[in-house]
Design a protein around this motif. Structure first.
Motif, PDB file in Angstrom:
ATOM      1  N   ALA A   1       1.469   9.178   4.947  1.00  0.00           N
ATOM      2  CA  ALA A   1       1.426   9.030   3.493  1.00  0.00           C
ATOM      3  C   ALA A   1       1.318  10.419   2.885  1.00  0.00           C
ATOM      4  O   ALA A   1       0.968  11.385   3.568  1.00  0.00           O
ATOM      5  CB  ALA A   1       0.252   8.157   3.048  1.00  0.00           C
ATOM      6  N   SER A   2       1.616  10.511   1.600  1.00  0.00           N
ATOM      7  CA  SER A   2       1.433  11.769   0.886  1.00  0.00           C
ATOM      8  C   SER A   2       0.149  11.709   0.079  1.00  0.00           C
ATOM      9  O   SER A   2      -0.323  10.624  -0.288  1.00  0.00           O
ATOM     10  CB  SER A   2       2.618  12.037  -0.043  1.00  0.00           C
ATOM     11  OG  SER A   2       2.638  11.094  -1.110  1.00  0.00           O
ATOM     12  N   ARG A   3      -0.409  12.859  -0.231  1.00  0.00           N
ATOM     13  CA  ARG A   3      -1.627  12.898  -1.056  1.00  0.00           C
ATOM     14  C   ARG A   3      -1.409  12.227  -2.388  1.00  0.00           C
ATOM     15  O   ARG A   3      -2.288  11.526  -2.904  1.00  0.00           O
ATOM     16  CB  ARG A   3      -2.052  14.347  -1.279  1.00  0.00           C
ATOM     17  CG  ARG A   3      -2.878  14.961  -0.174  1.00  0.00           C
ATOM     18  CD  ARG A   3      -3.575  16.209  -0.664  1.00  0.00           C
ATOM     19  NE  ARG A   3      -4.418  15.925  -1.809  1.00  0.00           N
ATOM     20  CZ  ARG A   3      -4.987  16.853  -2.567  1.00  0.00           C
ATOM     21  NH1 ARG A   3      -4.765  18.130  -2.307  1.00  0.00           N
ATOM     22  NH2 ARG A   3      -5.752  16.519  -3.557  1.00  0.00           N
ATOM     23  N   GLU A   4      -0.236  12.432  -2.977  1.00  0.00           N
ATOM     24  CA  GLU A   4       0.041  11.910  -4.303  1.00  0.00           C
ATOM     25  C   GLU A   4      -0.012  10.383  -4.329  1.00  0.00           C
ATOM     26  O   GLU A   4      -0.384   9.785  -5.343  1.00  0.00           O
ATOM     27  CB  GLU A   4       1.411  12.384  -4.793  1.00  0.00           C
ATOM     28  CG  GLU A   4       1.508  13.877  -5.071  1.00  0.00           C
ATOM     29  CD  GLU A   4       1.510  14.736  -3.812  1.00  0.00           C
ATOM     30  OE1 GLU A   4       1.195  15.941  -3.911  1.00  0.00           O
ATOM     31  OE2 GLU A   4       1.819  14.203  -2.726  1.00  0.00           O
ATOM     32  N   GLU A   5       0.344   9.726  -3.227  1.00  0.00           N
ATOM     33  CA  GLU A   5       0.329   8.264  -3.185  1.00  0.00           C
ATOM     34  C   GLU A   5      -1.075   7.677  -3.223  1.00  0.00           C
ATOM     35  O   GLU A   5      -1.241   6.500  -3.535  1.00  0.00           O
ATOM     36  CB  GLU A   5       1.020   7.781  -1.903  1.00  0.00           C
ATOM     37  CG  GLU A   5       2.506   8.000  -1.850  1.00  0.00           C
ATOM     38  CD  GLU A   5       3.066   7.473  -0.539  1.00  0.00           C
ATOM     39  OE1 GLU A   5       3.690   6.396  -0.558  1.00  0.00           O
ATOM     40  OE2 GLU A   5       2.879   8.130   0.505  1.00  0.00           O
TER      41      GLU A   5
ATOM     42  N   PRO B   1      -6.496  22.315   2.193  1.00  0.00           N
ATOM     43  CA  PRO B   1      -5.709  21.631   3.228  1.00  0.00           C
ATOM     44  C   PRO B   1      -6.422  21.511   4.566  1.00  0.00           C
ATOM     45  O   PRO B   1      -6.208  20.534   5.302  1.00  0.00           O
ATOM     46  CB  PRO B   1      -4.449  22.502   3.339  1.00  0.00           C
ATOM     47  CG  PRO B   1      -4.349  23.219   2.033  1.00  0.00           C
ATOM     48  CD  PRO B   1      -5.765  23.445   1.591  1.00  0.00           C
TER      49      PRO B   1
ATOM     50  N   ARG C   1      -6.787  15.731   7.693  1.00  0.00           N
ATOM     51  CA  ARG C   1      -5.518  15.487   8.386  1.00  0.00           C
ATOM     52  C   ARG C   1      -5.006  14.140   7.897  1.00  0.00           C
ATOM     53  O   ARG C   1      -5.696  13.124   8.020  1.00  0.00           O
ATOM     54  CB  ARG C   1      -5.703  15.482   9.903  1.00  0.00           C
ATOM     55  CG  ARG C   1      -6.090  16.829  10.491  1.00  0.00           C
ATOM     56  CD  ARG C   1      -5.896  16.875  12.015  1.00  0.00           C
ATOM     57  NE  ARG C   1      -6.634  15.795  12.666  1.00  0.00           N
ATOM     58  CZ  ARG C   1      -7.915  15.877  13.015  1.00  0.00           C
ATOM     59  NH1 ARG C   1      -8.603  16.975  12.768  1.00  0.00           N
ATOM     60  NH2 ARG C   1      -8.503  14.864  13.613  1.00  0.00           N
ATOM     61  N   LEU C   2      -3.802  14.117   7.352  1.00  0.00           N
ATOM     62  CA  LEU C   2      -3.198  12.902   6.805  1.00  0.00           C
ATOM     63  C   LEU C   2      -1.817  12.741   7.400  1.00  0.00           C
ATOM     64  O   LEU C   2      -0.993  13.660   7.340  1.00  0.00           O
ATOM     65  CB  LEU C   2      -3.110  12.991   5.275  1.00  0.00           C
ATOM     66  CG  LEU C   2      -2.403  11.844   4.550  1.00  0.00           C
ATOM     67  CD1 LEU C   2      -3.155  10.531   4.749  1.00  0.00           C
ATOM     68  CD2 LEU C   2      -2.263  12.161   3.061  1.00  0.00           C
TER      69      LEU C   2
ATOM     70  N   ALA D   1      -1.114   4.474   7.201  1.00  0.00           N
ATOM     71  CA  ALA D   1      -1.335   5.914   7.332  1.00  0.00           C
ATOM     72  C   ALA D   1      -2.704   6.165   7.946  1.00  0.00           C
ATOM     73  O   ALA D   1      -3.576   5.292   7.937  1.00  0.00           O
ATOM     74  CB  ALA D   1      -1.227   6.582   5.968  1.00  0.00           C
TER      75      ALA D   1
ATOM     76  N   THR E   1      -2.278   1.445  -3.927  1.00  0.00           N
ATOM     77  CA  THR E   1      -2.032   2.548  -3.001  1.00  0.00           C
ATOM     78  C   THR E   1      -1.693   1.977  -1.627  1.00  0.00           C
ATOM     79  O   THR E   1      -2.045   0.834  -1.310  1.00  0.00           O
ATOM     80  CB  THR E   1      -3.263   3.471  -2.897  1.00  0.00           C
ATOM     81  OG1 THR E   1      -4.344   2.740  -2.312  1.00  0.00           O
ATOM     82  CG2 THR E   1      -3.674   3.986  -4.269  1.00  0.00           C
TER      83      THR E   1
ATOM     84  N   ARG F   1       6.137  -0.609   6.880  1.00  0.00           N
ATOM     85  CA  ARG F   1       5.504   0.714   6.911  1.00  0.00           C
ATOM     86  C   ARG F   1       4.158   0.618   7.624  1.00  0.00           C
ATOM     87  O   ARG F   1       3.318  -0.217   7.274  1.00  0.00           O
ATOM     88  CB  ARG F   1       5.315   1.229   5.487  1.00  0.00           C
ATOM     89  CG  ARG F   1       4.670   2.578   5.371  1.00  0.00           C
ATOM     90  CD  ARG F   1       4.679   3.030   3.925  1.00  0.00           C
ATOM     91  NE  ARG F   1       3.931   4.256   3.726  1.00  0.00           N
ATOM     92  CZ  ARG F   1       3.813   4.881   2.556  1.00  0.00           C
ATOM     93  NH1 ARG F   1       4.400   4.387   1.483  1.00  0.00           N
ATOM     94  NH2 ARG F   1       3.113   5.994   2.464  1.00  0.00           N
TER      95      ARG F   1
END
Length: 214
Positions: free
Chosen positions: A205-209, A197, A201-202, A177, A153, A174
């Motif tokens: 990056a995406s949650r899926e990653e 949600p 707070r993110l 995050a 990840t 990169r």
């Protein structure tokens, strides 16, 4: 917070659940064991059967295992067991699997983390508050930090009420995050459990990653 491997950490996680989850389950009415869980197609009873079977496999050295096929076969084998027998096996596994996991030098640490997360799944199914913030949370997140690197990840700097954590791996070109949330939400996000949600707070990056179990 960065972590080095504490060989007793997986065993501590299992012992924590033996001390807190098992007494709760032994006084839970039988009907509650048929409730659905966050794991598709598994009731509380079936999830507990999986957890106990996995730990006994480790104790008995019946490895490698833990494929979906192994897991389904283990649950099917216990389909006609009374709940008390399932709980007895789970307690035996939680008491005895720690040394075997320690000897695996990190190779089975993810199983101890999974057992702790499944205990949260059970608490969630039973409608208990703080399902993924039980005794052992700091040990669980420390294991998660390691597993998040093994599962490739991206780097995330997580800020929680009781400490900051560095998870995942540096990705060339990169920036890390940033995640702000409570500890239970951190566990939920990295294990693919439902999260409201407004609980986090993110950025970057995406949650899926972040999900380590796929």
């Amino acid at each position: 917070m960065t972590t080095t491997r504490d060989p007793d950490r997986p065993g501590r996680l299992l012992r924590a659940e033996r001390e807190t989850l098992l007494p709760l389950l032994r006084r839970t009415p039988p009907a509650f064991f048929e409730l659905p869980t966050a794991c598709p197609d598994w009731t509380v009873r079936e999830l507990l059967a999986h957890c106990g079977a996995a730990l006994v496999r480790i104790i008995e050295g019946r490895l490698p295992a833990f494929t979906p096929e192994h897991n389904a076969a283990d649950v099917a084998e216990r389909a006609d067991w009374p709940v008390g027998r399932i709980l007895d096996e789970l307690e035996f596994g939680m008491a005895g699997a720690g040394p075997a996991i320690e000897e695996a030098d990190g190779g089975l640490d993810v199983i101890a983390l999974g057992e702790w997360v499944h205990a949260g799944d059970v608490r969630e199914a039973l409608g208990l508050p703080g399902a993924y913030e039980s005794l052992g949370t700091n040990d669980a997140i420390a294991l998660l930090a390691t597993v998040s690197r093994e599962r490739l990840t991206p780097r995330v700097c997580a800020i929680t009420p009781y400490g900051d954590w560095v998870l995942g791996n540096v990705v060339d070109g990169r920036a890390a995050a940033e995640l702000s949330c409570d500890e239970g939400t951190l566990i939920r996000m990295y294990t693919g459990r439902p999260v409201a949600p407004e609980r986090y707070r993110l950025a970057g990056a995406s949650r899926e990653e972040l999900v380590i179990y796929r």
